[in-house]
Write a protein that holds these residues in place. Structure first.
Motif, mmCIF file in Angstrom:
data_model
loop_
_atom_site.group_PDB
_atom_site.id
_atom_site.type_symbol
_atom_site.label_atom_id
_atom_site.label_comp_id
_atom_site.label_asym_id
_atom_site.label_seq_id
_atom_site.Cartn_x
_atom_site.Cartn_y
_atom_site.Cartn_z
ATOM 1 N N UNK A 1 7.356 -13.862 15.614
ATOM 2 C CA UNK A 1 6.518 -14.789 16.382
ATOM 3 C C UNK A 1 5.821 -15.799 15.481
ATOM 4 N N UNK A 2 5.743 -15.489 14.188
ATOM 5 C CA UNK A 2 5.134 -16.395 13.215
ATOM 6 C C UNK A 2 6.169 -17.266 12.513
ATOM 7 N N UNK A 3 7.407 -17.206 12.983
ATOM 8 C CA UNK A 3 8.431 -18.085 12.441
ATOM 9 C C UNK A 3 9.178 -17.552 11.250
ATOM 10 N N UNK A 4 9.023 -16.274 10.929
ATOM 11 C CA UNK A 4 9.796 -15.692 9.834
ATOM 12 C C UNK A 4 11.279 -15.785 10.198
ATOM 13 N N UNK A 5 12.140 -16.248 9.279
ATOM 14 C CA UNK A 5 13.551 -16.491 9.605
ATOM 15 C C UNK A 5 14.346 -15.205 9.799
ATOM 16 N N UNK A 6 14.483 -14.806 11.043
ATOM 17 C CA UNK A 6 15.171 -13.569 11.402
ATOM 18 C C UNK A 6 16.350 -13.915 12.307
ATOM 19 N N UNK A 7 17.537 -13.435 11.944
ATOM 20 C CA UNK A 7 18.748 -13.738 12.709
ATOM 21 C C UNK A 7 18.811 -12.935 14.009
ATOM 22 N N UNK A 8 18.444 -11.669 13.929
ATOM 23 C CA UNK A 8 18.442 -10.796 15.104
ATOM 24 C C UNK A 8 17.434 -9.691 14.870
ATOM 25 N N UNK A 9 16.818 -9.218 15.960
ATOM 26 C CA UNK A 9 15.793 -8.190 15.883
ATOM 27 C C UNK A 9 16.270 -6.914 16.574
ATOM 28 N N UNK A 10 16.070 -5.781 15.902
ATOM 29 C CA UNK A 10 16.302 -4.472 16.499
ATOM 30 C C UNK A 10 14.986 -3.714 16.411
ATOM 31 N N UNK A 11 14.420 -3.391 17.552
ATOM 32 C CA UNK A 11 13.086 -2.786 17.625
ATOM 33 C C UNK A 11 13.228 -1.362 18.129
ATOM 34 N N UNK B 1 0.796 -1.216 0.000
ATOM 35 C CA UNK B 1 0.000 0.000 0.000
ATOM 36 C C UNK B 1 0.827 1.263 0.000
ATOM 37 N N UNK B 2 2.125 1.139 -0.247
ATOM 38 C CA UNK B 2 3.018 2.296 -0.211
ATOM 39 C C UNK B 2 3.963 2.266 -1.412
ATOM 40 N N UNK B 3 4.317 3.449 -1.864
ATOM 41 C CA UNK B 3 5.341 3.562 -2.904
ATOM 42 C C UNK B 3 5.048 2.706 -4.119
ATOM 43 N N UNK B 4 6.028 1.902 -4.523
ATOM 44 C CA UNK B 4 5.882 1.076 -5.726
ATOM 45 C C UNK B 4 5.445 -0.351 -5.412
ATOM 46 N N UNK B 5 5.137 -0.650 -4.152
ATOM 47 C CA UNK B 5 4.581 -1.964 -3.816
ATOM 48 C C UNK B 5 3.099 -1.997 -4.156
ATOM 49 N N UNK B 6 2.585 -3.206 -4.292
ATOM 50 C CA UNK B 6 1.170 -3.375 -4.581
ATOM 51 C C UNK B 6 0.335 -3.375 -3.308
ATOM 52 N N UNK B 7 -0.917 -3.788 -3.456
ATOM 53 C CA UNK B 7 -1.832 -3.798 -2.329
ATOM 54 C C UNK B 7 -2.941 -4.789 -2.625
ATOM 55 N N UNK B 8 -3.669 -5.152 -1.608
ATOM 56 C CA UNK B 8 -4.806 -6.049 -1.767
ATOM 57 C C UNK B 8 -5.815 -5.713 -0.701
ATOM 58 N N UNK B 9 -7.010 -5.423 -1.113
ATOM 59 C CA UNK B 9 -8.043 -5.024 -0.165
ATOM 60 C C UNK B 9 -8.253 -6.105 0.887
ATOM 61 N N UNK B 10 -8.407 -5.669 2.113
ATOM 62 C CA UNK B 10 -8.627 -6.613 3.199
ATOM 63 C C UNK B 10 -7.357 -7.193 3.777
ATOM 64 N N UNK B 11 -6.206 -6.602 3.455
ATOM 65 C CA UNK B 11 -4.934 -7.114 3.983
ATOM 66 C C UNK B 11 -4.923 -7.080 5.509
ATOM 67 N N UNK B 12 -4.295 -8.085 6.082
ATOM 68 C CA UNK B 12 -4.219 -8.245 7.525
ATOM 69 C C UNK B 12 -2.755 -8.258 7.978
ATOM 70 N N UNK B 13 -2.498 -8.147 9.280
ATOM 71 C CA UNK B 13 -1.117 -8.192 9.761
ATOM 72 C C UNK B 13 -0.353 -9.427 9.295
ATOM 73 N N UNK B 14 -1.046 -10.550 9.190
ATOM 74 C CA UNK B 14 -0.384 -11.760 8.714
ATOM 75 C C UNK B 14 0.160 -11.580 7.300
ATOM 76 N N UNK B 15 -0.558 -10.810 6.472
ATOM 77 C CA UNK B 15 -0.091 -10.567 5.104
ATOM 78 C C UNK B 15 1.184 -9.740 5.111
ATOM 79 N N UNK B 16 1.248 -8.743 5.993
ATOM 80 C CA UNK B 16 2.468 -7.948 6.070
ATOM 81 C C UNK B 16 3.637 -8.769 6.617
ATOM 82 N N UNK B 17 3.365 -9.686 7.530
ATOM 83 C CA UNK B 17 4.419 -10.589 7.996
ATOM 84 C C UNK B 17 4.912 -11.458 6.853
ATOM 85 N N UNK B 18 3.987 -11.922 6.004
ATOM 86 C CA UNK B 18 4.374 -12.701 4.833
ATOM 87 C C UNK B 18 5.201 -11.867 3.860
#
Length: 254
Positions: free
Chosen positions: A101-111, A54-71
């Motif tokens: 938390x959904x298992x996305x392969x992340x080596x280290x997190x900086x929040x 939904x931003x810049x040159x990325x696409x979008x899909x109506x009804x997107x949920x947080x799980x979609x952004x994690x994907x």
């Protein structure tokens, strides 16, 4: 690249070395991470900036949920080698922790200054639905203002000033993304048990001078997230992440 639901997600790369994916917050585009990407490249990383859906040159899909952004984040990580450090700022930090938390392969997190509310002064539960209705009615400018007032909590005078500025025109096309940020931060305003038991090492960043709600969020998250480390970055002021200082923290922590 293409995310799990077929949405195209755009990203850029800079530098060589271990991959660091930068996930921006509300109203952020990939280009807004350029200074941080450059600073990370300078200290030996391959920095990846992305346009969230939904931003810049990325696409979008109506009804997107947080799980979609994690994907989306998972797909970007896969595209850059299947393993990455992730640095999220503001709602991007919330998304990064949710994705981990959904298992996305992340080596280290900086929040960086995630806006968790932990049940305190929560926005109205129907805010995402009202924002979507405003967008659907062609009232995108009003959606932007409503998000700034109710989700971010900016004072009316500041919001009015932003609306009269040249900057405001660049925010209006991002109105749909406010729905996604409002839905994400409402869904996990208090981190879930899965979010508090992620496997990647977690570093929580905040400025010494920032909004009180963000100080409270960072400090409480550090207290509740086992083995996490809270790092105060004095150069980051009032929710503006300092690129050079932040890059040095990443370098020193991985």
């Amino acid at each position: 690249m293409t995310s799990g639901d077929g949405t195209a997600i755009a990203f850029n790369e800079l530098g060589t070395g271990p991959a660091v994916v930068i996930v921006g917050g509300a109203f952020s585009l990939a280009a807004d991470g350029d200074a941080l990407a450059s600073a990370l490249a300078d200290v030996g990383f391959r920095a990846i900036t992305m346009d969230r859906r939904g931003r810049g040159t990325s696409g979008d899909k109506r009804g997107s949920q947080p799980e979609d952004e994690a994907d989306d984040l998972a797909a970007v990580i896969e595209a850059v080698g299947g393993d990455a450090i992730v640095l999220g700022h503001s709602s991007g930090a919330v998304l990064a922790l949710f994705a981990a938390s959904r298992g996305v392969p992340i080596r280290a997190l900086f929040l960086s200054e995630p806006p968790f509310r932990f049940g305190v002064e929560e926005p109205a539960a129907d805010l995402p639905q009202r924002l979507q209705q405003l967008v659907d009615e062609g009232r995108s400018a009003e959606a932007v203002v409503t998000f700034q007032l109710e989700a971010v909590g900016l004072p009316r005078q500041m919001v009015d000033s932003i609306r009269q500025s040249e900057q405001f025109a660049s925010l209006v096309p991002l109105a749909q993304s406010t729905v996604y940020d409002a839905e994400l931060t409402a869904r996990v305003s208090t981190p879930t048990a899965a979010m508090l038991s992620v496997h990647p090492p977690v570093t929580i960043l905040r400025g010494a001078q920032t909004f009180p709600v963000l100080v409270a969020a960072a400090d409480r998250l550090a207290a509740e997230l086992p083995d996490s480390r809270l790092v105060i970055v004095p150069e980051s002021v009032m929710h503006r992440l300092d690129p050079g200082a932040t890059a040095r923290v990443v370098r020193d922590r991985v």
